[in-house]
Write a protein that holds these residues in place. Structure first.
Motif, PDB file in Angstrom:
ATOM      1  N   MET A   1       0.848  -1.186   0.000  1.00  0.00           N
ATOM      2  CA  MET A   1       0.000   0.000   0.000  1.00  0.00           C
ATOM      3  C   MET A   1       0.886   1.237   0.000  1.00  0.00           C
ATOM      4  SD  MET A   1      -3.124   0.734   2.602  1.00  0.00           S
ATOM      5  CE  MET A   1      -1.998   0.918   3.976  1.00  0.00           C
ATOM      6  N   ASN A   2       0.849   1.979  -1.097  1.00  0.00           N
ATOM      7  CA  ASN A   2       1.803   3.070  -1.282  1.00  0.00           C
ATOM      8  C   ASN A   2       1.294   4.417  -0.789  1.00  0.00           C
ATOM      9  OD1 ASN A   2       3.603   1.286  -2.577  1.00  0.00           O
ATOM     10  ND2 ASN A   2       2.443   1.483  -4.484  1.00  0.00           N
ATOM     11  N   ASN A   3      -0.014   4.643  -0.793  1.00  0.00           N
ATOM     12  CA  ASN A   3      -0.568   5.942  -0.454  1.00  0.00           C
ATOM     13  C   ASN A   3      -1.333   5.876   0.861  1.00  0.00           C
ATOM     14  OD1 ASN A   3       0.325   7.018  -2.976  1.00  0.00           O
ATOM     15  ND2 ASN A   3      -1.392   5.974  -3.956  1.00  0.00           N
ATOM     16  N   LYS A   4      -1.664   7.045   1.376  1.00  0.00           N
ATOM     17  CA  LYS A   4      -2.455   7.093   2.603  1.00  0.00           C
ATOM     18  C   LYS A   4      -3.884   6.608   2.330  1.00  0.00           C
ATOM     19  CE  LYS A   4       0.070  10.376   5.390  1.00  0.00           C
ATOM     20  NZ  LYS A   4      -0.079  11.404   6.430  1.00  0.00           N
ATOM     21  N   ILE A   5      -4.517   6.137   3.383  1.00  0.00           N
ATOM     22  CA  ILE A   5      -5.876   5.594   3.275  1.00  0.00           C
ATOM     23  C   ILE A   5      -6.864   6.747   3.317  1.00  0.00           C
ATOM     24  CG2 ILE A   5      -7.560   4.056   4.316  1.00  0.00           C
ATOM     25  CD1 ILE A   5      -5.149   2.585   5.615  1.00  0.00           C
ATOM     26  N   ARG A   6      -7.505   7.004   2.197  1.00  0.00           N
ATOM     27  CA  ARG A   6      -8.454   8.112   2.095  1.00  0.00           C
ATOM     28  C   ARG A   6      -9.745   7.724   2.832  1.00  0.00           C
ATOM     29  NH1 ARG A   6      -7.573  11.981  -1.520  1.00  0.00           N
ATOM     30  NH2 ARG A   6      -9.782  12.181  -2.041  1.00  0.00           N
ATOM     31  N   THR A   7     -10.094   8.529   3.838  1.00  0.00           N
ATOM     32  CA  THR A   7     -11.144   8.143   4.780  1.00  0.00           C
ATOM     33  C   THR A   7     -12.197   9.234   4.912  1.00  0.00           C
ATOM     34  OG1 THR A   7      -9.489   6.879   6.034  1.00  0.00           O
ATOM     35  CG2 THR A   7     -11.558   7.401   7.160  1.00  0.00           C
ATOM     36  N   ILE A   8     -13.457   8.794   4.954  1.00  0.00           N
ATOM     37  CA  ILE A   8     -14.572   9.721   5.206  1.00  0.00           C
ATOM     38  C   ILE A   8     -15.325   9.240   6.444  1.00  0.00           C
ATOM     39  CG2 ILE A   8     -16.791  10.571   4.349  1.00  0.00           C
ATOM     40  CD1 ILE A   8     -15.697  10.521   1.557  1.00  0.00           C
ATOM     41  N   ILE A   9     -15.667  10.192   7.324  1.00  0.00           N
ATOM     42  CA  ILE A   9     -16.462   9.901   8.521  1.00  0.00           C
ATOM     43  C   ILE A   9     -17.857  10.475   8.316  1.00  0.00           C
ATOM     44  CG2 ILE A   9     -16.690  10.282  11.007  1.00  0.00           C
ATOM     45  CD1 ILE A   9     -13.628  10.674  11.078  1.00  0.00           C
ATOM     46  N   PHE A  22     -10.183  12.036  16.054  1.00  0.00           N
ATOM     47  CA  PHE A  22      -9.022  12.114  16.951  1.00  0.00           C
ATOM     48  C   PHE A  22      -8.268  10.780  16.987  1.00  0.00           C
ATOM     49  CE2 PHE A  22      -7.309  11.279  21.207  1.00  0.00           C
ATOM     50  CZ  PHE A  22      -6.362  12.299  21.296  1.00  0.00           C
ATOM     51  N   LEU A  23      -9.014   9.674  17.097  1.00  0.00           N
ATOM     52  CA  LEU A  23      -8.378   8.356  17.170  1.00  0.00           C
ATOM     53  C   LEU A  23      -7.715   7.980  15.845  1.00  0.00           C
ATOM     54  CD1 LEU A  23     -11.119   6.414  19.171  1.00  0.00           C
ATOM     55  CD2 LEU A  23      -8.889   7.153  20.010  1.00  0.00           C
ATOM     56  N   LEU A  24      -8.372   8.290  14.742  1.00  0.00           N
ATOM     57  CA  LEU A  24      -7.817   7.939  13.435  1.00  0.00           C
ATOM     58  C   LEU A  24      -6.583   8.765  13.099  1.00  0.00           C
ATOM     59  CD1 LEU A  24     -11.089   7.468  11.344  1.00  0.00           C
ATOM     60  CD2 LEU A  24      -9.443   5.683  11.942  1.00  0.00           C
ATOM     61  N   GLU A  25      -6.541   9.990  13.573  1.00  0.00           N
ATOM     62  CA  GLU A  25      -5.394  10.849  13.267  1.00  0.00           C
ATOM     63  C   GLU A  25      -4.114  10.379  13.946  1.00  0.00           C
ATOM     64  OE1 GLU A  25      -6.875  14.738  14.217  1.00  0.00           O
ATOM     65  OE2 GLU A  25      -7.490  15.133  12.135  1.00  0.00           O
ATOM     66  N   ASN A  26      -4.238   9.442  14.888  1.00  0.00           N
ATOM     67  CA  ASN A  26      -3.048   8.843  15.495  1.00  0.00           C
ATOM     68  C   ASN A  26      -2.380   7.827  14.567  1.00  0.00           C
ATOM     69  OD1 ASN A  26      -3.259  10.235  17.939  1.00  0.00           O
ATOM     70  ND2 ASN A  26      -4.703   8.730  18.774  1.00  0.00           N
ATOM     71  N   ASP A  27      -3.101   7.466  13.511  1.00  0.00           N
ATOM     72  CA  ASP A  27      -2.565   6.498  12.545  1.00  0.00           C
ATOM     73  C   ASP A  27      -1.976   7.276  11.366  1.00  0.00           C
ATOM     74  OD1 ASP A  27      -2.183   4.574  10.516  1.00  0.00           O
ATOM     75  OD2 ASP A  27      -3.810   3.332  11.286  1.00  0.00           O
ATOM     76  N   ASP A 108     -13.460   1.842  21.229  1.00  0.00           N
ATOM     77  CA  ASP A 108     -12.334   1.263  21.934  1.00  0.00           C
ATOM     78  C   ASP A 108     -11.100   1.372  21.038  1.00  0.00           C
ATOM     79  OD1 ASP A 108     -11.505  -0.877  24.226  1.00  0.00           O
ATOM     80  OD2 ASP A 108     -10.575  -1.400  22.323  1.00  0.00           O
ATOM     81  N   GLU A 109     -10.053   1.996  21.556  1.00  0.00           N
ATOM     82  CA  GLU A 109      -8.880   2.274  20.736  1.00  0.00           C
ATOM     83  C   GLU A 109      -8.240   0.991  20.195  1.00  0.00           C
ATOM     84  OE1 GLU A 109      -4.847   5.055  20.900  1.00  0.00           O
ATOM     85  OE2 GLU A 109      -6.183   4.902  22.631  1.00  0.00           O
ATOM     86  N   GLU A 110      -8.209  -0.035  21.010  1.00  0.00           N
ATOM     87  CA  GLU A 110      -7.596  -1.298  20.574  1.00  0.00           C
ATOM     88  C   GLU A 110      -8.412  -1.944  19.452  1.00  0.00           C
ATOM     89  OE1 GLU A 110      -6.550  -5.524  22.671  1.00  0.00           O
ATOM     90  OE2 GLU A 110      -6.036  -3.706  23.772  1.00  0.00           O
ATOM     91  N   GLN A 111      -9.737  -1.909  19.592  1.00  0.00           N
ATOM     92  CA  GLN A 111     -10.585  -2.479  18.541  1.00  0.00           C
ATOM     93  C   GLN A 111     -10.449  -1.684  17.242  1.00  0.00           C
ATOM     94  OE1 GLN A 111     -14.619  -2.864  19.944  1.00  0.00           O
ATOM     95  NE2 GLN A 111     -14.174  -4.801  20.965  1.00  0.00           N
ATOM     96  N   LEU A 112     -10.329  -0.369  17.366  1.00  0.00           N
ATOM     97  CA  LEU A 112     -10.154   0.452  16.171  1.00  0.00           C
ATOM     98  C   LEU A 112      -8.836   0.106  15.476  1.00  0.00           C
ATOM     99  CD1 LEU A 112     -11.113   2.704  14.313  1.00  0.00           C
ATOM    100  CD2 LEU A 112     -10.061   4.358  15.866  1.00  0.00           C
ATOM    101  N   GLN A 113      -7.797  -0.138  16.246  1.00  0.00           N
ATOM    102  CA  GLN A 113      -6.520  -0.534  15.651  1.00  0.00           C
ATOM    103  C   GLN A 113      -6.641  -1.862  14.907  1.00  0.00           C
ATOM    104  OE1 GLN A 113      -3.848  -0.516  19.000  1.00  0.00           O
ATOM    105  NE2 GLN A 113      -3.577   1.706  18.978  1.00  0.00           N
ATOM    106  N   GLU A 114      -7.411  -2.802  15.493  1.00  0.00           N
ATOM    107  CA  GLU A 114      -7.636  -4.089  14.817  1.00  0.00           C
ATOM    108  C   GLU A 114      -8.418  -3.883  13.520  1.00  0.00           C
ATOM    109  OE1 GLU A 114      -9.535  -6.688  17.567  1.00  0.00           O
ATOM    110  OE2 GLU A 114      -7.847  -6.729  18.954  1.00  0.00           O
ATOM    111  N   THR A 115      -9.396  -2.982  13.567  1.00  0.00           N
ATOM    112  CA  THR A 115     -10.162  -2.671  12.359  1.00  0.00           C
ATOM    113  C   THR A 115      -9.266  -2.093  11.276  1.00  0.00           C
ATOM    114  OG1 THR A 115     -12.222  -2.300  13.557  1.00  0.00           O
ATOM    115  CG2 THR A 115     -12.008  -1.213  11.419  1.00  0.00           C
ATOM    116  N   MET A 116      -8.394  -1.167  11.661  1.00  0.00           N
ATOM    117  CA  MET A 116      -7.500  -0.553  10.676  1.00  0.00           C
ATOM    118  C   MET A 116      -6.505  -1.566  10.113  1.00  0.00           C
ATOM    119  SD  MET A 116      -8.731   2.286  10.173  1.00  0.00           S
ATOM    120  CE  MET A 116      -7.514   2.635   8.887  1.00  0.00           C
ATOM    121  N   LYS A 117      -6.135  -2.562  10.902  1.00  0.00           N
ATOM    122  CA  LYS A 117      -5.272  -3.617  10.372  1.00  0.00           C
ATOM    123  C   LYS A 117      -6.009  -4.387   9.282  1.00  0.00           C
ATOM    124  CE  LYS A 117      -2.415  -7.595  11.591  1.00  0.00           C
ATOM    125  NZ  LYS A 117      -2.860  -8.369  10.423  1.00  0.00           N
ATOM    126  N   ARG A 118      -7.291  -4.678   9.516  1.00  0.00           N
ATOM    127  CA  ARG A 118      -8.091  -5.370   8.499  1.00  0.00           C
ATOM    128  C   ARG A 118      -8.215  -4.514   7.238  1.00  0.00           C
ATOM    129  NH1 ARG A 118     -13.612  -7.784  10.505  1.00  0.00           N
ATOM    130  NH2 ARG A 118     -13.321  -8.930   8.554  1.00  0.00           N
TER     131      ARG A 118
END
Length: 243
Positions: A1-9, A22-27, A108-118
């Motif tokens: 994956m070469n580029n940043k993940i384009r995300t909409i909330i 706030f949580l996503l901006e830590n990634d 939950d920050e840990e669950q969000l990290q697992e989601t972003m890994k997926r």
């Protein structure tokens, strides 16, 4: 994956949008390209911003998150869908529109990290697949013709005597190839061996039903059949399916 993940909330609650942002901006791999406070505005942002992934609430005024997810199913490039909601009872409906994940509020920050890994795993696979195999389909015979099935069309397949039966939402096809050979071909797609004779597309799973002696049965979207899950596979299956 070469580029940043384009995300909409997409969420009609400002506090929830701010918390998730706030949580996503830590990634460092994530770029938030837009926010929307309604399904209608979210749809407009999806059409114009071309996101890789959307985080969307379910219960919103007028257009719900589920309605939005159904609306974008015909797009040429469908973003990965993550439902972010306070209501756990929509999970089955969420996976009917092939959501990648389902997050409950408060986040939950840990669950969000697992989601972003997926998310990253799926995007990396899609990128690799586009580069190495732009057309990757399974060839099956049907009344003298060769039909090409996309792996995403397949709900599950199973071995019956000397044939492997491939089940889509509306059809069944048979192949002489053993299930082990087809499992190898489908590596990289979300298929899981639930039983020595069954291979299931995890994106299609709708229900997991207790059976007996620690075994379970599965139901997939659009099919009445109950698929066996051997007790040896249950723990691993749940780890793949659940948050």
């Amino acid at each position: 994956m070469n580029n940043k993940i384009r995300t909409i909330i997409i969420d009609d609650e400002p506090f929830s949008r701010d918390e998730l942002k706030f949580l996503l901006e830590n990634d460092s791999d994530v770029e938030i390209v837009a926010e929307a406070d309604s399904g209608e505005k979210g749809l407009e942002m999806i059409m114009t911003k071309n996101p890789d992934v959307i985080f969307v609430d379910i219960e919103m005024r007028q257009m719900s998150g589920l309605d939005l997810a159904k609306t974008i199913q015909n797009m040429k490039k469908i973003p990965l869908i993550i439902f972010a909601t306070a209501y756990p009872n929509y999970a089955a409906k969420a996976f009917r529109v092939e959501a990648l994940d389902y997050l409950l509020k408060p986040f939950d920050e840990e669950q969000l990290q697992e989601t972003m890994k997926r998310v990253k795993d799926r995007l990396s696979f899609n990128e690799k697949n586009e580069q190495t195999s732009p057309i990757a389909k399974l060839a099956v015979e049907d009344e003298g013709r060769i039909v090409y099935l996309s792996p995403s069309e397949i709900s599950y397949l199973y071995r019956e005597e000397r044939e492997t039966i491939i089940c889509t939402k509306d059809r069944k096809f048979s192949l002489k190839a053993p299930i082990k050979e087809l499992e190898e071909k489908l590596k990289g797609y979300p298929f899981f061996r639930t039983h020595k004779s069954y291979l299931v597309n995890l994106d299609k799973v709708e229900q997991l039903i207790p059976w007996f002696n620690g075994a379970y049965q599965l139901k997939v979207v659009g099919k009445k059949d109950e698929i066996p899950v051997s007790r040896n596979y249950v723990k691993s299956l749940r780890a793949h399916l659940e948050l």
